[in-house]
Design a protein around this motif. Structure first.
Motif, PDB file in Angstrom:
ATOM      1  N   MET A  89      -1.855  -8.232  -7.050  1.00 33.23           N
ATOM      2  CA  MET A  89      -1.364  -9.667  -6.552  1.00 33.23           C
ATOM      3  C   MET A  89      -0.703  -9.732  -5.406  1.00 33.23           C
ATOM      4  N   GLY A  90       0.329  -8.547  -5.169  1.00 38.97           N
ATOM      5  CA  GLY A  90       1.156  -8.607  -4.112  1.00 38.97           C
ATOM      6  C   GLY A  90       0.331  -8.442  -2.722  1.00 38.97           C
ATOM      7  N   MET A  91      -0.846  -7.605  -2.875  1.00 34.66           N
ATOM      8  CA  MET A  91      -1.909  -7.204  -1.694  1.00 34.66           C
ATOM      9  C   MET A  91      -2.221  -8.481  -1.357  1.00 34.66           C
ATOM     10  N   TYR A  92      -2.561  -9.363  -2.141  1.00 34.92           N
ATOM     11  CA  TYR A  92      -3.044 -10.853  -1.901  1.00 34.92           C
ATOM     12  C   TYR A  92      -2.077 -11.628  -1.130  1.00 34.92           C
ATOM     13  N   ASN A 180       5.140   6.719   2.333  1.00 31.05           N
ATOM     14  CA  ASN A 180       4.629   5.603   3.307  1.00 31.05           C
ATOM     15  C   ASN A 180       3.107   5.696   3.767  1.00 31.05           C
ATOM     16  N   ASP A 181       2.663   6.765   3.629  1.00 30.90           N
ATOM     17  CA  ASP A 181       1.242   6.871   4.042  1.00 30.90           C
ATOM     18  C   ASP A 181       0.254   6.544   3.009  1.00 30.90           C
ATOM     19  N   MET A 182       0.697   5.871   1.886  1.00 25.89           N
ATOM     20  CA  MET A 182      -0.302   5.486   1.009  1.00 25.89           C
ATOM     21  C   MET A 182      -0.843   4.068   1.333  1.00 25.89           C
ATOM     22  N   GLY A 183       0.096   3.529   2.225  1.00 25.51           N
ATOM     23  CA  GLY A 183      -0.431   1.981   2.642  1.00 25.51           C
ATOM     24  C   GLY A 183      -0.047   1.033   1.664  1.00 25.51           C
ATOM     25  N   PHE A 184       1.022   1.169   0.638  1.00 27.45           N
ATOM     26  CA  PHE A 184       1.481   0.089  -0.118  1.00 27.45           C
ATOM     27  C   PHE A 184       3.135  -0.300  -0.145  1.00 27.45           C
ATOM     28  N   GLY A 185       3.676  -0.060   1.157  1.00 33.73           N
ATOM     29  CA  GLY A 185       4.866  -0.376   1.475  1.00 33.73           C
ATOM     30  C   GLY A 185       6.017   0.630   1.142  1.00 33.73           C
ATOM     31  N   GLY A 189       8.203  -1.555  -0.997  1.00 31.64           N
ATOM     32  CA  GLY A 189       7.020  -2.123  -1.778  1.00 31.64           C
ATOM     33  C   GLY A 189       6.662  -3.314  -0.815  1.00 31.64           C
ATOM     34  N   LEU A 190       6.196  -4.399  -1.718  1.00 35.05           N
ATOM     35  CA  LEU A 190       5.435  -5.658  -1.192  1.00 35.05           C
ATOM     36  C   LEU A 190       6.389  -6.786  -1.370  1.00 35.05           C
ATOM     37  N   THR A 191       6.747  -7.498  -0.196  1.00 31.53           N
ATOM     38  CA  THR A 191       7.753  -8.888  -0.440  1.00 31.53           C
ATOM     39  C   THR A 191       7.541  -9.733   0.658  1.00 31.53           C
ATOM     40  N   ASN A 284       7.597  -3.181  -6.075  1.00 29.81           N
ATOM     41  CA  ASN A 284       7.805  -1.764  -5.414  1.00 29.81           C
ATOM     42  C   ASN A 284       7.543  -0.683  -6.370  1.00 29.81           C
ATOM     43  N   PRO A 285       7.683   0.606  -6.124  1.00 29.05           N
ATOM     44  CA  PRO A 285       7.394   1.634  -6.952  1.00 29.05           C
ATOM     45  C   PRO A 285       8.144   1.904  -8.247  1.00 29.05           C
ATOM     46  N   GLY A 286       9.611   1.109  -8.026  1.00 31.72           N
ATOM     47  CA  GLY A 286      10.473   1.193  -9.135  1.00 31.72           C
ATOM     48  C   GLY A 286       9.704   0.632 -10.262  1.00 31.72           C
TER      49      GLY A 286
END
Length: 386
Positions: A89-92, A180-185, A189-191, A284-286
């Motif tokens: 959902m965060g990517m959307y 960081n190189d995974m491409g998910f922030g 994370g994403l915000t 985020n990864p947390g």
């Protein structure tokens, strides 16, 4: 056929909870949007989002109850499925920002521009469409659970060993998403989400709709889960929990029975994560932290595992207490949570709902026994008089 399958699950307790959830889906948004801020019944927007978060936690606890309460699989990795649904959902939501980001790039999210990425990674394609993101919300956790369960259950990994490897899976994902190189922030994370389906995500109306969607989705998943556990498959599921070897000896493919429940549970957890993210505004990864999975186990145990309604009550009760307790004594919350789990284990092993259900069942049985004894006494009295 599907309707009759679902209707069989609607006993009195399930109907009451579903009615309460549907009522909340209508009442809370109405009190937020249709009453003045100074009205005594007004529900502030921050409380709408907070209550919506509690409902997503309740859905996550319900998902765990399906596999732990009815199949005996103590998963310490359900936070992974929750987080994966949240990331989908965060990517959307990140793709909806477009050129309104800090760097003004219409295609790349801000963190990719900051890290000097030149093009959008292939796994971000399609997330500009809501239907695709909604599909990934259930598909990604479901596929991971299917693959993981296929190997684990075929190898007959049970008990504490299964719990350990589910936690190891979650921790591995935590480390991967921190990169960081995974491409998910990375660790941020994403915000900074702007809108969902074209509506401002910070608007009161949007928050109210997200709350209503959480309540209705919880009600729908409760009905679906009740239908599953009260079907013929559900009886076999309980048999696997109570006597796996005997069930296998009778000819059932135990690994397939476990795999279905585990996959459905993961999909429900993914939906919970997807509803959680727009209401809290970040993922985020947390969220992969193993401690989060342990907390879900505590919610389920406090409410009463194997009761369906218990995990919902436990999640809302514990998280409501957490909000109040951490405001007054933030440094003591973990001690209070651990103490609560110990007390429930010692004095309420069936949880709040399970203990209450046992009490009322015993009371009904006693009243029925007294009612059956009364006619016998009346029949004996005339004979004694003679």
């Amino acid at each position: 056929m599907i309707t009759s399958f679902l209707m069989k699950s609607l006993d009195r307790s399930i109907l009451i909870v579903v009615a309460i959830l549907v009522g909340l889906a209508l009442l809370v948004p109405a009190l937020n949007l249709l009453t003045a801020p100074n009205h005594p019944l007004h529900v502030p927007t921050y409380l709408v989002s907070l209550f919506g978060k509690y409902l997503t936690y309740a859905l996550l606890a319900l998902a765990l109850d399906l596999v732990w309460g009815f199949c005996g699989i103590l998963s310490l990795g359900h936070a992974a499925f929750f987080a994966l649904g949240g990331y989908a959902m965060g990517m959307y939501l990140m793709r909806q920002i477009g050129a309104r980001g800090s760097y003004g790039n219409p295609l790349l999210p801000d963190f990719m521009v900051f890290l000097n990425w030149k093009e959008l990674p292939w796994f971000w394609y399609g997330f500009d469409m809501f239907w695709f993101a909604a599909l990934m919300v259930v598909l990604v956790p479901g596929v991971l659970a299917f693959v993981f369960g296929w190997f684990a259950f075929r190898s007959r990994v049970n008990g504490v060993y299964l719990s350990i490897i589910t936690q190891a899976m979650t921790y591995a994902l935590l480390l991967a998403f921190f990169r960081n190189d995974m491409g998910f922030g990375g660790n941020n994370g994403l915000t900074d989400f702007k809108e969902i389906l074209g509506f401002n995500i910070q608007a009161d109306g949007t928050r109210a709709v997200l709350f209503a969607a959480s309540a209705l989705m919880l009600a729908s998943c409760l009905v679906l889960t009740a239908a599953i556990v009260r079907s013929k498959y559900g009886k076999v599921l309980v048999a696997v929990r109570d006597a796996e070897s005997r069930t296998r000896f009778l000819g059932y493919r135990v690994e397939h029975i476990k795999l279905f429940a585990f996959t459905v549970s993961a999909m429900m957890a993914g939906i919970a994560g997807a509803l959680y993210v727009p209401q809290v505004g970040i993922i985020n990864p947390g969220e992969f932290e193993p401690g989060n999975s342990i907390e879900v186990v505590i919610w389920t145990a406090v409410g009463g595992r194997g009761t369906l309604i218990g995990p919902i009550v436990g999640a809302i009760f514990v998280n409501g207490g957490k909000s109040i307790f951490t405001a007054a004594f933030p440094e003591f919350w973990l001690f209070a949570l651990g103490g609560l789990f110990v007390l429930v284990t010692l004095f309420l092993p069936k949880g709040i709902v399970g203990t209450a259900g046992t009490y009322f069942t015993r009371r009904r049985a006693e009243r029925k026994a007294r009612a059956n004894e009364a006619p016998d006494n009346l029949a004996v009295e005339p004979m004694a008089a003679e």
